[in-house]
Design a protein around this motif. Structure first.
Motif, PDB file in Angstrom:
ATOM      1  N   HIS A 167     -45.742   5.026  12.800  1.00  0.00           N
ATOM      2  CA  HIS A 167     -45.706   5.676  11.504  1.00  0.00           C
ATOM      3  C   HIS A 167     -44.268   5.621  11.002  1.00  0.00           C
ATOM      4  O   HIS A 167     -43.380   6.234  11.582  1.00  0.00           O
ATOM      5  N   VAL A 168     -44.054   4.851   9.932  1.00  0.00           N
ATOM      6  CA  VAL A 168     -42.716   4.677   9.375  1.00  0.00           C
ATOM      7  C   VAL A 168     -42.678   5.271   7.969  1.00  0.00           C
ATOM      8  O   VAL A 168     -43.590   5.046   7.174  1.00  0.00           O
ATOM      9  N   ILE A 169     -41.645   6.037   7.673  1.00  0.00           N
ATOM     10  CA  ILE A 169     -41.521   6.679   6.362  1.00  0.00           C
ATOM     11  C   ILE A 169     -40.326   6.102   5.608  1.00  0.00           C
ATOM     12  O   ILE A 169     -39.211   6.053   6.132  1.00  0.00           O
ATOM     13  N   PHE A 170     -40.578   5.661   4.375  1.00  0.00           N
ATOM     14  CA  PHE A 170     -39.516   5.208   3.474  1.00  0.00           C
ATOM     15  C   PHE A 170     -39.350   6.284   2.410  1.00  0.00           C
ATOM     16  O   PHE A 170     -40.279   6.555   1.638  1.00  0.00           O
ATOM     17  N   ASP A 171     -38.176   6.904   2.361  1.00  0.00           N
ATOM     18  CA  ASP A 171     -37.970   7.986   1.403  1.00  0.00           C
ATOM     19  C   ASP A 171     -37.652   7.434   0.011  1.00  0.00           C
ATOM     20  O   ASP A 171     -37.567   6.227  -0.201  1.00  0.00           O
ATOM     21  N   ASN A 172     -37.479   8.338  -0.956  1.00  0.00           N
ATOM     22  CA  ASN A 172     -37.284   7.909  -2.339  1.00  0.00           C
ATOM     23  C   ASN A 172     -36.014   7.088  -2.527  1.00  0.00           C
ATOM     24  O   ASN A 172     -35.955   6.217  -3.402  1.00  0.00           O
ATOM     25  N   PHE A 173     -34.993   7.322  -1.697  1.00  0.00           N
ATOM     26  CA  PHE A 173     -33.770   6.532  -1.824  1.00  0.00           C
ATOM     27  C   PHE A 173     -34.020   5.078  -1.428  1.00  0.00           C
ATOM     28  O   PHE A 173     -33.508   4.150  -2.063  1.00  0.00           O
ATOM     29  N   ARG A 174     -34.803   4.869  -0.383  1.00  0.00           N
ATOM     30  CA  ARG A 174     -35.169   3.510   0.027  1.00  0.00           C
ATOM     31  C   ARG A 174     -36.026   2.839  -1.039  1.00  0.00           C
ATOM     32  O   ARG A 174     -35.865   1.653  -1.338  1.00  0.00           O
ATOM     33  N   ILE A 175     -36.966   3.598  -1.606  1.00  0.00           N
ATOM     34  CA  ILE A 175     -37.885   3.030  -2.597  1.00  0.00           C
ATOM     35  C   ILE A 175     -37.149   2.683  -3.888  1.00  0.00           C
ATOM     36  O   ILE A 175     -37.409   1.640  -4.499  1.00  0.00           O
ATOM     37  N   GLU A 176     -36.223   3.554  -4.297  1.00  0.00           N
ATOM     38  CA  GLU A 176     -35.479   3.292  -5.533  1.00  0.00           C
ATOM     39  C   GLU A 176     -34.565   2.082  -5.409  1.00  0.00           C
ATOM     40  O   GLU A 176     -34.152   1.508  -6.421  1.00  0.00           O
ATOM     41  N   ASP A 177     -34.284   1.675  -4.184  1.00  0.00           N
ATOM     42  CA  ASP A 177     -33.444   0.504  -3.952  1.00  0.00           C
ATOM     43  C   ASP A 177     -34.285  -0.717  -3.569  1.00  0.00           C
ATOM     44  O   ASP A 177     -33.749  -1.773  -3.256  1.00  0.00           O
ATOM     45  N   ALA A 178     -35.606  -0.564  -3.607  1.00  0.00           N
ATOM     46  CA  ALA A 178     -36.503  -1.652  -3.201  1.00  0.00           C
ATOM     47  C   ALA A 178     -36.868  -2.531  -4.395  1.00  0.00           C
ATOM     48  O   ALA A 178     -36.630  -2.177  -5.555  1.00  0.00           O
ATOM     49  N   LYS A 179     -37.453  -3.675  -4.092  1.00  0.00           N
ATOM     50  CA  LYS A 179     -37.920  -4.605  -5.123  1.00  0.00           C
ATOM     51  C   LYS A 179     -39.380  -4.955  -4.845  1.00  0.00           C
ATOM     52  O   LYS A 179     -39.816  -4.984  -3.699  1.00  0.00           O
ATOM     53  N   LEU A 180     -40.110  -5.231  -5.922  1.00  0.00           N
ATOM     54  CA  LEU A 180     -41.532  -5.558  -5.802  1.00  0.00           C
ATOM     55  C   LEU A 180     -41.818  -6.877  -6.491  1.00  0.00           C
ATOM     56  O   LEU A 180     -41.336  -7.130  -7.593  1.00  0.00           O
TER      57      LEU A 180
END
Length: 232
Positions: free
Chosen positions: A132-145
């Motif tokens: 179970h791995v959690i990506f917080d909002n800081f990781r998501i805001e720096d991610a690309k799709l």
């Protein structure tokens, strides 16, 4: 002529007849499914499918909200890169322990969006929770799709007539201390027919439709919360 020689011929003919009958039934059952109508029932399907077919997600989330969910996988072409990134000891995001396990594309994986966190679940060979791995909002805001096309690991496993049921993917790439980590988001939940439903095409197709409606909304919900994940 020995009648035993006729058995293979009879079996082939019977098989062809069976395929023709099933194709006709499939076409008739498909015409009864209005996917656009099912899309208007997203909220209903999300709760129903979660309760009836994927209740393990509630258990794994331990009371946290489930805003959206779908199936997931690791890009096959990037599995080695994933292993390299995860072997760097990135304990702060609990990824180093996932390492090689994330390459097991034959086991089911899931995404769950809960508030501002993305939860990635991988399972073992019997469907029990593995990581179970959690990506917080800081990781998501720096991610690309980006759009990833048809899931490559399932190419060739379906007949030409069933291509529409292949999951399509988006690839979300996280920046982990300067290293890219790419994971796939499916546009539908992974569907495995119950053996008792193999001849019930109506139920199969309706279940597939529900799984697609739930899965394809995941990216929409995610993008509404994180505008940086818009696909150019």
């Amino acid at each position: 002529m020995n009648p035993l020689f006729l058995i293979p011929v009879v079996l082939v003919i019977a098989g062809i007849i069976f395929m023709v009958i099933m194709n006709k039934k499939h076409a008739a059952a498909k015409n009864e499914i209005d996917l656009d109508l099912e899309r208007t029932k997203y909220d209903l399907h999300k709760e129903e499918v979660l309760k009836q077919d994927f209740s393990q997600l509630k258990q794994w989330m331990k009371g946290k909200s489930i805003d959206a969910y779908t199936s997931a996988s690791v890009p096959q072409t990037k599995a080695n890169k994933v292993q390299e990134v995860l072997s760097d000891g990135l304990k702060n995001v609990a990824l180093s322990a996932v390492g090689v396990k994330l390459q097991r594309v034959e086991t089911e994986c899931f995404w769950v969006l809960s508030d501002n966190d993305l939860h990635f679940f991988s399972t073992d060979a019997v469907g029990e929770l593995d990581e179970h791995v959690i990506f917080d909002n800081f990781r998501i805001e720096d991610a690309k799709l980006e759009y990833g096309g048809v899931l490559k690991s399932q190419l060739g496993l379906y007949s030409k007539s069933s291509e529409e049921y292949l999951p399509k993917t988006h690839i979300i790439t996280f920046n982990i201390e300067g290293n890219p980590l790419a994971l796939e988001i499916h546009d539908r939940l992974h569907y495995v027919p119950d053996p008792s439903d193999l001849l019930n095409l109506n139920k199969q197709l309706l279940t597939r439709a529900k799984y697609q409606v739930v899965g394809e909304n995941f990216v929409k919900v995610l993008q509404n919360k994180f505008p940086n994940l818009q696909v150019s």
